[in-house]
Write a protein that holds these residues in place. Structure first.
Motif, PDB file in Angstrom:
ATOM      1  N   HIS A  97      38.027  41.974  65.015  1.00 27.55           N
ATOM      2  CA  HIS A  97      39.001  41.032  65.572  1.00 27.55           C
ATOM      3  C   HIS A  97      40.326  41.732  65.872  1.00 27.55           C
ATOM      4  O   HIS A  97      40.947  41.489  66.918  1.00 27.55           O
ATOM      5  CB  HIS A  97      39.215  39.876  64.602  1.00 27.55           C
ATOM      6  CG  HIS A  97      38.033  38.983  64.468  1.00 27.55           C
ATOM      7  ND1 HIS A  97      37.886  38.086  63.425  1.00 27.55           N
ATOM      8  CD2 HIS A  97      36.920  38.837  65.232  1.00 27.55           C
ATOM      9  CE1 HIS A  97      36.743  37.430  63.569  1.00 27.55           C
ATOM     10  NE2 HIS A  97      36.140  37.871  64.656  1.00 27.55           N
ATOM     11  N   ASP A  98      40.765  42.608  64.953  1.00 27.41           N
ATOM     12  CA  ASP A  98      42.027  43.335  65.149  1.00 27.41           C
ATOM     13  C   ASP A  98      42.015  44.159  66.429  1.00 27.41           C
ATOM     14  O   ASP A  98      43.002  44.201  67.165  1.00 27.41           O
ATOM     15  CB  ASP A  98      42.288  44.279  63.964  1.00 27.41           C
ATOM     16  CG  ASP A  98      43.042  43.609  62.835  1.00 27.41           C
ATOM     17  OD1 ASP A  98      43.468  42.446  63.010  1.00 27.41           O
ATOM     18  OD2 ASP A  98      43.204  44.238  61.788  1.00 27.41           O
ATOM     19  N   ASP A  99      40.902  44.846  66.661  1.00 25.91           N
ATOM     20  CA  ASP A  99      40.832  45.715  67.837  1.00 25.91           C
ATOM     21  C   ASP A  99      40.936  44.921  69.133  1.00 25.91           C
ATOM     22  O   ASP A  99      41.469  45.406  70.128  1.00 25.91           O
ATOM     23  CB  ASP A  99      39.525  46.528  67.817  1.00 25.91           C
ATOM     24  CG  ASP A  99      39.552  47.631  66.766  1.00 25.91           C
ATOM     25  OD1 ASP A  99      40.647  48.003  66.325  1.00 25.91           O
ATOM     26  OD2 ASP A  99      38.464  48.110  66.388  1.00 25.91           O
ATOM     27  N   GLN A 163      51.276  37.980  62.488  1.00 27.38           N
ATOM     28  CA  GLN A 163      51.547  39.230  63.187  1.00 27.38           C
ATOM     29  C   GLN A 163      51.639  39.011  64.690  1.00 27.38           C
ATOM     30  O   GLN A 163      52.499  39.597  65.365  1.00 27.38           O
ATOM     31  CB  GLN A 163      50.461  40.258  62.882  1.00 27.38           C
ATOM     32  CG  GLN A 163      50.748  41.636  63.493  1.00 27.38           C
ATOM     33  CD  GLN A 163      49.696  42.651  63.135  1.00 27.38           C
ATOM     34  OE1 GLN A 163      48.504  42.437  63.353  1.00 27.38           O
ATOM     35  NE2 GLN A 163      50.113  43.757  62.566  1.00 27.38           N
ATOM     36  N   LEU A 164      50.767  38.163  65.199  1.00 25.56           N
ATOM     37  CA  LEU A 164      50.790  37.872  66.627  1.00 25.56           C
ATOM     38  C   LEU A 164      52.104  37.201  67.017  1.00 25.56           C
ATOM     39  O   LEU A 164      52.707  37.526  68.044  1.00 25.56           O
ATOM     40  CB  LEU A 164      49.609  36.965  66.982  1.00 25.56           C
ATOM     41  CG  LEU A 164      49.292  36.760  68.463  1.00 25.56           C
ATOM     42  CD1 LEU A 164      48.934  38.081  69.127  1.00 25.56           C
ATOM     43  CD2 LEU A 164      48.159  35.763  68.625  1.00 25.56           C
ATOM     44  N   ALA A 165      52.555  36.282  66.177  1.00 30.99           N
ATOM     45  CA  ALA A 165      53.800  35.570  66.467  1.00 30.99           C
ATOM     46  C   ALA A 165      55.007  36.497  66.404  1.00 30.99           C
ATOM     47  O   ALA A 165      55.999  36.294  67.119  1.00 30.99           O
ATOM     48  CB  ALA A 165      53.978  34.422  65.480  1.00 30.99           C
ATOM     49  N   ALA A 166      54.916  37.528  65.554  1.00 28.09           N
ATOM     50  CA  ALA A 166      56.038  38.459  65.387  1.00 28.09           C
ATOM     51  C   ALA A 166      55.925  39.690  66.280  1.00 28.09           C
ATOM     52  O   ALA A 166      56.775  40.585  66.218  1.00 28.09           O
ATOM     53  CB  ALA A 166      56.126  38.893  63.927  1.00 28.09           C
ATOM     54  N   GLU A 176      59.766  39.680  56.056  1.00 27.39           N
ATOM     55  CA  GLU A 176      58.782  39.087  56.963  1.00 27.39           C
ATOM     56  C   GLU A 176      57.617  40.040  57.193  1.00 27.39           C
ATOM     57  O   GLU A 176      56.456  39.619  57.268  1.00 27.39           O
ATOM     58  CB  GLU A 176      59.455  38.722  58.289  1.00 27.39           C
ATOM     59  CG  GLU A 176      60.385  37.518  58.180  1.00 27.39           C
ATOM     60  CD  GLU A 176      61.249  37.321  59.413  1.00 27.39           C
ATOM     61  OE1 GLU A 176      61.775  36.198  59.584  1.00 27.39           O
ATOM     62  OE2 GLU A 176      61.418  38.275  60.210  1.00 27.39           O
ATOM     63  N   HIS A 177      57.919  41.331  57.300  1.00 27.78           N
ATOM     64  CA  HIS A 177      56.851  42.313  57.489  1.00 27.78           C
ATOM     65  C   HIS A 177      55.952  42.376  56.255  1.00 27.78           C
ATOM     66  O   HIS A 177      54.730  42.444  56.372  1.00 27.78           O
ATOM     67  CB  HIS A 177      57.441  43.688  57.781  1.00 27.78           C
ATOM     68  CG  HIS A 177      56.399  44.749  57.999  1.00 27.78           C
ATOM     69  ND1 HIS A 177      55.510  44.716  59.049  1.00 27.78           N
ATOM     70  CD2 HIS A 177      56.083  45.863  57.280  1.00 27.78           C
ATOM     71  CE1 HIS A 177      54.709  45.761  58.989  1.00 27.78           C
ATOM     72  NE2 HIS A 177      55.030  46.477  57.923  1.00 27.78           N
ATOM     73  N   GLU A 247      51.222  50.443  71.041  1.00 27.38           N
ATOM     74  CA  GLU A 247      50.863  49.033  71.105  1.00 27.38           C
ATOM     75  C   GLU A 247      52.062  48.120  70.860  1.00 27.38           C
ATOM     76  O   GLU A 247      51.937  46.897  70.861  1.00 27.38           O
ATOM     77  CB  GLU A 247      49.762  48.739  70.079  1.00 27.38           C
ATOM     78  CG  GLU A 247      48.429  49.414  70.417  1.00 27.38           C
ATOM     79  CD  GLU A 247      47.444  49.401  69.256  1.00 27.38           C
ATOM     80  OE1 GLU A 247      47.757  48.769  68.211  1.00 27.38           O
ATOM     81  OE2 GLU A 247      46.384  50.039  69.369  1.00 27.38           O
ATOM     82  N   GLY A 248      53.226  48.731  70.633  1.00 27.11           N
ATOM     83  CA  GLY A 248      54.438  47.938  70.421  1.00 27.11           C
ATOM     84  C   GLY A 248      54.483  47.229  69.083  1.00 27.11           C
ATOM     85  O   GLY A 248      55.144  46.200  68.948  1.00 27.11           O
ATOM     86  N   LYS A 249      53.808  47.796  68.084  1.00 30.98           N
ATOM     87  CA  LYS A 249      53.800  47.160  66.763  1.00 30.98           C
ATOM     88  C   LYS A 249      55.119  47.430  66.040  1.00 30.98           C
ATOM     89  O   LYS A 249      55.602  48.562  66.006  1.00 30.98           O
ATOM     90  CB  LYS A 249      52.639  47.679  65.917  1.00 30.98           C
ATOM     91  CG  LYS A 249      51.282  47.155  66.355  1.00 30.98           C
ATOM     92  CD  LYS A 249      50.208  47.591  65.370  1.00 30.98           C
ATOM     93  CE  LYS A 249      48.853  47.032  65.752  1.00 30.98           C
ATOM     94  NZ  LYS A 249      47.784  47.476  64.824  1.00 30.98           N
ATOM     95  N   VAL A 250      55.649  46.381  65.457  1.00 28.92           N
ATOM     96  CA  VAL A 250      56.888  46.508  64.694  1.00 28.92           C
ATOM     97  C   VAL A 250      56.508  46.677  63.225  1.00 28.92           C
ATOM     98  O   VAL A 250      56.382  45.704  62.484  1.00 28.92           O
ATOM     99  CB  VAL A 250      57.803  45.289  64.907  1.00 28.92           C
ATOM    100  CG1 VAL A 250      59.103  45.445  64.128  1.00 28.92           C
ATOM    101  CG2 VAL A 250      58.106  45.104  66.387  1.00 28.92           C
ATOM    102  N   THR A 251      56.301  47.922  62.812  1.00 29.92           N
ATOM    103  CA  THR A 251      55.954  48.237  61.438  1.00 29.92           C
ATOM    104  C   THR A 251      57.220  48.610  60.674  1.00 29.92           C
ATOM    105  O   THR A 251      58.312  48.706  61.247  1.00 29.92           O
ATOM    106  CB  THR A 251      54.927  49.377  61.383  1.00 29.92           C
ATOM    107  OG1 THR A 251      55.481  50.527  62.043  1.00 29.92           O
ATOM    108  CG2 THR A 251      53.628  48.981  62.080  1.00 29.92           C
TER     109      THR A 251
END
Length: 338
Positions: A97-99, A163-166, A176-177, A247-251
């Motif tokens: 699902h993540d991929d 995660q999708l919302a953020a 939040e993270h 992927e623009g992930k905010v980690t």
């Protein structure tokens, strides 16, 4: 490309999961047989996709934790094998699902299932594996174990939506993270650790100790993954280095660098993450800023903090080979960056 982390093999190998592997070897053989059996279907595409990911590697750390936790409290039977397989199927379904959600192209050095069979098939096979996981939970006959794992499944789904919302939101706070990774990653580690003592009839205190161990191990594990994305290797990650950035992930490393940065630096992060300007040149710039603000080092520091909590959670338990192995797993997970 700049190097952020010193991945010295001599230090990396100071801690190992080998004791855990050795203790669970016989049971993991049964788990692997059950994985193959329960991933089977008359619908040809289902075992093809499932086996593509299942056979592509991975340490299967979560099911080994379940097995060791059950052994620690003297469990006799086959319920721990079924629950361990359920845990692995839940994890595999999450990866499928993540991929799709992340539009990932690589997983464990191979093309993702979505790149070969498409998004729809990947999602549906993930659902099939979840269904099989729940069937095995029911087979075990422990309502408490079923409650723990089904709750984890729900929490993981909530984490995916959080995660999708953020996504691409640079105003995401550290708290939040942590809420996202607690739901997405740590919840399954926690459930995997707790169901073993549950079916072994352990005390509430013992169960709570393993639950806390798993939760904090999961947090540490994910934070190290966040750090490795900016300085590890594809072998360490099971994906391409820099994928989170592309992927623009905010980690957490990005959160820290953004909040500590100048106005100009924050503008860079906004351009890169929010507007998808994430080529190799931009990644090089990101690495400079992450180093400048100690974002990687502090992410690792947070991971060590949670690793310490996991270690303290097991401290009151009697000394057993399983306890020693689970403690070494903490160091192994964190030392991937040393």
């Amino acid at each position: 490309m700049g190097v952020v982390l010193n991945l010295d093999d001599s230090k990396r190998n100071a801690a190992s999961i080998q004791p855990l592997v050795d203790l669970t070897r016989a049971d993991m053989g049964r788990v692997n047989q059950l994985i193959l059996a329960r991933a089977g279907s008359d619908v040809e595409m289902i075992p093809e996709i499932a086996n593509h990911l299942i056979s592509s590697g991975g340490k299967r750390l979560r099911p080994m934790v379940t097995l060791a936790a059950a052994q620690m409290f003297g469990y006799v039977g086959d319920g721990h094998v079924k629950l361990s397989t359920s845990v692995e199927f839940m994890h595999t379904a999450t990866l499928l699902h993540d991929d799709v959600v992340d539009e990932s192209g690589m997983r464990r050095g191979k093309k993702t299932a979505r790149m070969i069979w498409g998004n729809q098939a990947s999602v549906l096979v993930g659902d099939f594996l979840l269904g099989q996981a729940f069937r095995m939970m029911v087979d075990v006959g422990s309502l408490e174990a079923l409650d723990i794992l089904s709750t984890a499944a729900s929490v993981i789904a909530e984490g995916e939506v959080m995660q999708l919302a953020a996504a691409k939101n640079l105003e995401t706070t550290e708290d939040e993270h942590f809420a996202v990774i607690k739901a997405k990653t740590a919840a399954l580690f926690s459930a995997a650790a707790e169901v073993g003592p549950v079916i072994a009839g352990a005390t509430k205190a013992d169960r709570a100790a393993l639950r806390s161990y798993g939760m904090n191990l999961g947090l540490a594990f994910q934070l190290i993954d966040d750090a490795l994305d900016y300085g590890g290797t594809s072998k360490d990650l099971g994906k391409n280095v820099g994928d989170d950035f592309r992927e623009g992930k905010v980690t957490l490393p990005v959160i820290l660098a953004y909040r500590r940065g100048t106005t100009a630096e924050r503008a860079f992060w906004s351009q890169a993450i929010e507007k998808n300007e994430t080529d190799d040149v931009e990644l090089e710039r990101a690495l400079v800023l992450l180093n400048r603000h100690n974002a990687i080092a502090d992410t690792i520091g947070r991971a060590r903090h949670f690793g310490g909590i996991a270690r303290d959670a097991l401290a009151p338990l009697k000394e057993t080979p399983q306890k020693a192995a689970l403690l070494e797993v903490i160091d192994f997970c964190i030392n991937r960056v040393n």
